[in-house]
Write a protein that holds these residues in place. Sequence first.
Motif, PDB file in Angstrom:
ATOM      1  N   ARG A  29      -7.439  11.226 -15.136  1.00  0.00           N
ATOM      2  CA  ARG A  29      -7.678  10.893 -16.544  1.00  0.00           C
ATOM      3  C   ARG A  29      -7.785   9.521 -16.730  1.00  0.00           C
ATOM      4  N   ALA A  30      -7.396   8.832 -15.822  1.00  0.00           N
ATOM      5  CA  ALA A  30      -7.730   7.357 -15.833  1.00  0.00           C
ATOM      6  C   ALA A  30      -9.119   7.215 -15.539  1.00  0.00           C
ATOM      7  N   LYS A  31     -10.071   7.878 -14.854  1.00  0.00           N
ATOM      8  CA  LYS A  31     -11.362   7.741 -14.493  1.00  0.00           C
ATOM      9  C   LYS A  31     -12.145   8.301 -15.984  1.00  0.00           C
ATOM     10  N   ARG A  32     -11.563   9.336 -16.295  1.00  0.00           N
ATOM     11  CA  ARG A  32     -12.246   9.899 -17.634  1.00  0.00           C
ATOM     12  C   ARG A  32     -12.263   9.023 -18.801  1.00  0.00           C
ATOM     13  N   LEU A  33     -11.000   8.602 -18.917  1.00  0.00           N
ATOM     14  CA  LEU A  33     -10.874   7.512 -20.301  1.00  0.00           C
ATOM     15  C   LEU A  33     -11.268   6.012 -20.069  1.00  0.00           C
ATOM     16  N   SER A  34     -11.783   5.501 -18.957  1.00  0.00           N
ATOM     17  CA  SER A  34     -11.997   4.356 -18.629  1.00  0.00           C
ATOM     18  C   SER A  34     -13.480   4.041 -19.190  1.00  0.00           C
ATOM     19  N   SER A  35     -13.795   2.939 -19.848  1.00  0.00           N
ATOM     20  CA  SER A  35     -15.130   2.937 -20.378  1.00  0.00           C
ATOM     21  C   SER A  35     -15.856   1.986 -19.223  1.00  0.00           C
ATOM     22  N   ASP A  36     -15.448   1.359 -18.297  1.00  0.00           N
ATOM     23  CA  ASP A  36     -16.271   0.818 -17.122  1.00  0.00           C
ATOM     24  C   ASP A  36     -15.297   0.621 -16.193  1.00  0.00           C
ATOM     25  N   GLU A  37     -15.870   0.458 -14.916  1.00  0.00           N
ATOM     26  CA  GLU A  37     -15.529   0.303 -13.370  1.00  0.00           C
ATOM     27  C   GLU A  37     -14.210  -0.780 -13.284  1.00  0.00           C
ATOM     28  N   THR A  38     -14.069  -1.896 -14.075  1.00  0.00           N
ATOM     29  CA  THR A  38     -13.093  -2.595 -14.161  1.00  0.00           C
ATOM     30  C   THR A  38     -11.565  -2.270 -14.781  1.00  0.00           C
ATOM     31  N   GLN A  39     -11.875  -1.421 -15.879  1.00  0.00           N
ATOM     32  CA  GLN A  39     -10.999  -0.862 -16.455  1.00  0.00           C
ATOM     33  C   GLN A  39     -10.323   0.516 -15.872  1.00  0.00           C
ATOM     34  N   CYS A  40     -11.148   1.069 -15.093  1.00  0.00           N
ATOM     35  CA  CYS A  40     -10.717   2.121 -14.310  1.00  0.00           C
ATOM     36  C   CYS A  40      -9.959   1.613 -12.856  1.00  0.00           C
TER      37      CYS A  40
END
Length: 149
Positions: A29-40
């Motif tokens: 879910r974190a990977k799917r909802l994150s807009s970029d790599e730093t947010q992930c």
Amino acid sequence: PSDSGVNLNYASAVPTCLKDAVAAEHYRRAKRLSSDETQCQRSNAKIDDLLMRNCYPPFATEKAKFAAVNKKIDKEQRQKKWGGVKLKLPFLNEATDRQVRRILRREGVGVTIVYDHPQTLADRLTTSAFARPTCAVTAKRTAEAATRR
């Protein structure tokens, strides 16, 4: 990180495969909802902290991260592979769960195990009606269908 806001403690009496699946779903879910790599990465750090507070050992979090990235079989493939057969069993304990899974794997029986929990005291107290309550929408549809005939 979770949709429902409920997290499982690793010491709880729930099958380990379910605990692992919940942890992996957090990372997916974190990977799917994150807009970029730093947010992930920031979301993954929050999930790591959350799982650590819920007594997940480091190997379980690493396993969940690996499962989240390397999920190869999706739902349709799994149903095609196993034919959609489900085996409903009561959950007894971890040892019995491992033995059942080992036997099914060894014999090549392609089924999905679904656990059924026994009715608890809370279930009995909250569903103390003599008859199950009917849904108003379903009752209305049934009445409409009966009047059409």
